[in-house]
Design an enzyme around this catalytic site. Structure first.
Site, PDB file in Angstrom:
ATOM      1  N   TYR A  85       0.522  -1.165   0.039  1.00  0.00           N
ATOM      2  CA  TYR A  85       0.271   0.080   0.237  1.00  0.00           C
ATOM      3  C   TYR A  85       0.621   1.325  -0.372  1.00  0.00           C
ATOM      4  O   TYR A  85       0.532   2.271  -0.631  1.00  0.00           O
ATOM      5  CB  TYR A  85      -1.116   0.242   0.832  1.00  0.00           C
ATOM      6  CG  TYR A  85      -2.261   0.771   1.411  1.00  0.00           C
ATOM      7  CD1 TYR A  85      -3.258   0.477   0.833  1.00  0.00           C
ATOM      8  CD2 TYR A  85      -1.925   2.321   1.343  1.00  0.00           C
ATOM      9  CE1 TYR A  85      -4.541   1.532   0.301  1.00  0.00           C
ATOM     10  CE2 TYR A  85      -2.443   3.710   2.017  1.00  0.00           C
ATOM     11  CZ  TYR A  85      -3.394   3.549   0.742  1.00  0.00           C
ATOM     12  OH  TYR A  85      -5.021   4.313   1.021  1.00  0.00           O
ATOM     13  N   PHE A  98      -8.997  20.189 -23.914  1.00  0.00           N
ATOM     14  CA  PHE A  98      -9.300  18.929 -24.428  1.00  0.00           C
ATOM     15  C   PHE A  98     -10.550  18.669 -23.625  1.00  0.00           C
ATOM     16  O   PHE A  98     -10.541  19.821 -22.707  1.00  0.00           O
ATOM     17  CB  PHE A  98      -8.266  17.806 -23.651  1.00  0.00           C
ATOM     18  CG  PHE A  98      -7.890  16.649 -24.107  1.00  0.00           C
ATOM     19  CD1 PHE A  98      -8.924  16.015 -25.238  1.00  0.00           C
ATOM     20  CD2 PHE A  98      -8.553  15.718 -22.809  1.00  0.00           C
ATOM     21  CE1 PHE A  98      -8.931  14.826 -25.385  1.00  0.00           C
ATOM     22  CE2 PHE A  98      -9.173  14.231 -23.718  1.00  0.00           C
ATOM     23  CZ  PHE A  98      -9.788  14.217 -24.862  1.00  0.00           C
ATOM     24  N   ASP A 134       0.954  19.343 -20.929  1.00  0.00           N
ATOM     25  CA  ASP A 134       0.442  17.932 -20.719  1.00  0.00           C
ATOM     26  C   ASP A 134       0.695  17.508 -21.511  1.00  0.00           C
ATOM     27  O   ASP A 134       0.605  17.451 -23.089  1.00  0.00           O
ATOM     28  CB  ASP A 134      -1.033  18.719 -21.589  1.00  0.00           C
ATOM     29  CG  ASP A 134      -1.829  17.068 -21.826  1.00  0.00           C
ATOM     30  OD1 ASP A 134      -1.433  16.315 -21.812  1.00  0.00           O
ATOM     31  OD2 ASP A 134      -3.418  17.072 -22.069  1.00  0.00           O
TER      32      ASP A 134
HETATM   33  N1  F0G Z   1      -4.742  15.319 -22.009  1.00  0.00           N
HETATM   34  C1  F0G Z   1      -5.287  15.283 -23.306  1.00  0.00           C
HETATM   35  C2  F0G Z   1      -3.931  15.551 -24.396  1.00  0.00           C
HETATM   36  C3  F0G Z   1      -5.612  13.892 -23.768  1.00  0.00           C
HETATM   37  O1  F0G Z   1      -5.664  13.357 -25.307  1.00  0.00           O
HETATM   38  C4  F0G Z   1      -6.773  13.240 -22.504  1.00  0.00           C
HETATM   39  C5  F0G Z   1      -6.750  11.441 -23.657  1.00  0.00           C
HETATM   40  C6  F0G Z   1      -6.153  13.123 -21.528  1.00  0.00           C
HETATM   41  C7  F0G Z   1      -6.264  14.927 -20.985  1.00  0.00           C
HETATM   42  C8  F0G Z   1      -6.667  12.672 -20.282  1.00  0.00           C
HETATM   43  O2  F0G Z   1      -6.304  11.113 -20.249  1.00  0.00           O
HETATM   44  O3  F0G Z   1      -8.052   9.714 -20.935  1.00  0.00           O
HETATM   45  O4  F0G Z   1      -6.101   8.842 -19.169  1.00  0.00           O
HETATM   46  O5  F0G Z   1      -8.156  10.407 -18.373  1.00  0.00           O
HETATM   47  N2  F0G Z   1      -7.312  11.600 -24.447  1.00  0.00           N
HETATM   48  C9  F0G Z   1      -7.554  10.076 -24.531  1.00  0.00           C
HETATM   49  C10 F0G Z   1      -8.458  10.123 -26.604  1.00  0.00           C
HETATM   50  C11 F0G Z   1      -9.316   9.626 -24.320  1.00  0.00           C
HETATM   51  O6  F0G Z   1      -8.795   9.074 -26.664  1.00  0.00           O
HETATM   52  O7  F0G Z   1      -8.038  11.038 -27.081  1.00  0.00           O
HETATM   53  P1  F0G Z   1      -7.314  10.150 -19.531  1.00  0.00           P
END
Ligand code: F0G
Length: 488
Positions: A86, A138, A229
């Site tokens: 854990y 996003f 990001d």
């Molecule tokens: N930021 C970006 C640029 C993403 O493309 C995604 C997810 C996330 C954040 C969120 O991450 O899914 O792990 O919670 N993109 C996926 C897609 C869902 O299909 O483009 P997550």
């Protein structure tokens, strides 16, 4: 910088430009290609929303690369040494070490996936009335920021939303506009500037190191942190090596360190960047780390697992190191480039230059007769599934939200995204996709619009249900049978 690290290149005697897989397939999963009538039935059952399909009915699942990239032999074998604990798991410390080496940040917080990082960062830093400038939003990022009272400001360049372009870095931030929004809102109402690597919703388009340096200079002047990001950072780094002159001899590892070095906080979805599950946040600032740490314990789990299984944490560590290997990260963008260039030569409207994550078809150019209020990208996703068994993702108005008055906010671009998860599809499958998209393009007049029958208030694209505005899917099936006979 700039050691000598030229890209591995394979030329053909014939002069053709064909991407070659630098891996071999050692485990396979059987796929099912069902008759067109059964695909129509599956689409109807799924409420004309490709998220609602069962993979049993799908041939090529090009919905996303999230959690669907192929893992390497080294990743899978690393899972066997996972340390179940854990608190204080050695698996976490191996992952922390990988983040420190690959992203160059000292403090590491694990979270269960990318949007969990967005929740933590938004809760820690955004207050009602704040504004967050970024290259583009996003879906989940925007939802978390708005939930915390923040306003998303997209300050992309004029080129970003042009479907056809040869500008190499459509994901850049417009520096003049950045200066203007800081002046307008005041630095104290801007908790951070967000840059998204390989900007997802505008077609996986990268930004340059040069642009990030300029953003950093503005941010430093106003003492605003920069948040990166990094979910698709490997691919962005690859594009920098290919398209930004100063970095053509740099290694991917060096470019990753340079990019992360220009950010105060880096967060990522491991479902994408390291081909596993999970996610993370990292920073060199103890002060920023302390603002987030206890939220991780509250929402995710203890700080040495963050809601991720230790097996996945082990594979994350290996996956992060593999992100520095050009032969790993180049596979998806080079297949995308092949698909985009071939479709483009056939006259199919696609986002150019080819980006990361997937091949993005411009649904408004493909279906000019379908009004945007009838969701052309959603309709195109449904039509392509019916004629091919290929599942793509709508990235247009269905993926946005209604305004406060309840009106649809029409998206800047209506895209059908056909994702190329890393090292999953072969070239012949890619050629099948191109062939069916081309057939659909020749028969595009048969495709009509969609309307909602069930519409969730939050992130409606996931669980919403729609229906065709006329019986166009049946007509499409009839034409398919006419042209393809008994073919699947
Ligand atoms: N930021 C970006 C640029 C993403 O493309 C995604 C997810 C996330 C954040 C969120 O991450 O899914 O792990 O919670 N993109 C996926 C897609 C869902 O299909 O483009 P997550």
């Amino acid at each position: 910088m700039a050691k000598n690290q030229p890209s591995p290149e394979i030329k053909f005697f014939s002069g053709q430009h064909i991407p070659v897989e630098l891996h071999k397939v050692r485990m396979v999963q059987k796929l099912h290609l069902k008759p067109v009538e059964e695909r129509l039935e599956a689409m109807e059952k799924g409420g004309y929303n490709t998220f609602q399909l069962n993979t049993r009915d799908i041939f090529l699942d090009m919905l996303t690369d999230s959690g669907t990239n192929a893992m390497s032999d080294n990743q899978i074998s690393s899972m066997l040494q996972a340390d179940d604990a854990y608190a204080g798991s050695q698996s976490f410390y191996r992952m922390e070490q990988a983040v420190r080496q690959v992203f160059g940040k000292h403090f590491v917080l694990p979270v269960h996936q990318g949007r969990a990082a967005e929740n933590i960062i938004s809760q820690a830093f955004i207050k009602p009335g704040d504004a967050i400038p970024m290259n583009y939003h996003f879906t989940t990022t925007k939802a978390h920021m708005e939930l915390n009272g923040g306003e998303v400001l997209e300050i992309y360049t004029d080129e970003a939303l042009k479907i056809k372009s040869n500008v190499p870095f459509k994901g850049n931030i417009d520096i003049n506009r950045l200066n203007k929004v800081i002046e307008k809102y005041g630095a104290k109402h801007i908790p951070f500037i967000r840059m998204e690597a390989s900007t997802n919703l505008i077609g996986g388009q990268p930004f340059s190191v040069q642009n990030m340096r300029e953003v950093r200079a503005v941010a430093e002047k106003h003492q605003i942190p920069v948040v990166l990001d990094a979910s698709l950072i490997g691919e962005n780094a690859w594009f920098i090596k290919k398209r930004e002159e100063a970095y053509q001899n740099a290694s991917i590892a060096e470019i990753l360190l340079t990019m992360c070095g220009l950010a105060d906080i880096v967060y990522f979805s491991s479902r994408k960047v390291s081909s596993t599950r999970g996610g993370g946040i990292c920073t060199d600032s103890e002060e920023l780390y302390m603002k987030m740490r206890d939220l991780v314990v509250l929402y995710e789990g203890f700080t040495t697992y963050g809601g991720i299984s230790v097996r996945e944490i082990e594979a994350m560590a290996v996956g992060l190191y593999e992100t520095t290997d050009e032969t790993v990260i180049a596979q998806s963008p080079s297949f995308i480039e092949y698909a985009v260039n071939t479709l483009d030569s056939l006259g199919v409207p696609v986002v150019t230059p080819a980006g990361a994550l997937g091949c993005h078809i411009d649904a408004m150019g493909f279906l000019p007769h379908v009004p945007q209020e009838e969701y052309p990208a959603g309709a195109l996703a449904a039509a392509l599934f019916i004629v091919s068994g290929i599942r793509g993702m709508e990235r247009g108005t269905i993926s946005s939200v209604r305004d406060k008055e309840g009106n649809d906010v029409l998206a800047d671009v209506e895209l059908l995204r056909l994702a190329f998860p890393r090292r999953v599809f072969t070239l012949s499958q890619t050629m099948f996709m191109i062939d069916r998209v081309n057939w659909l393009f020749q028969n595009r007049h048969l495709v009509g619009g969609l309307r909602f029958t069930e519409e969730p208030a939050v992130l409606r694209f996931f669980n919403g249900r729609l229906t065709p505005t006329s019986p166009w899917p049946q007509k499409l099936v009839e034409k398919f049978r006419e042209d393809f006979g008994q073919s699947l």
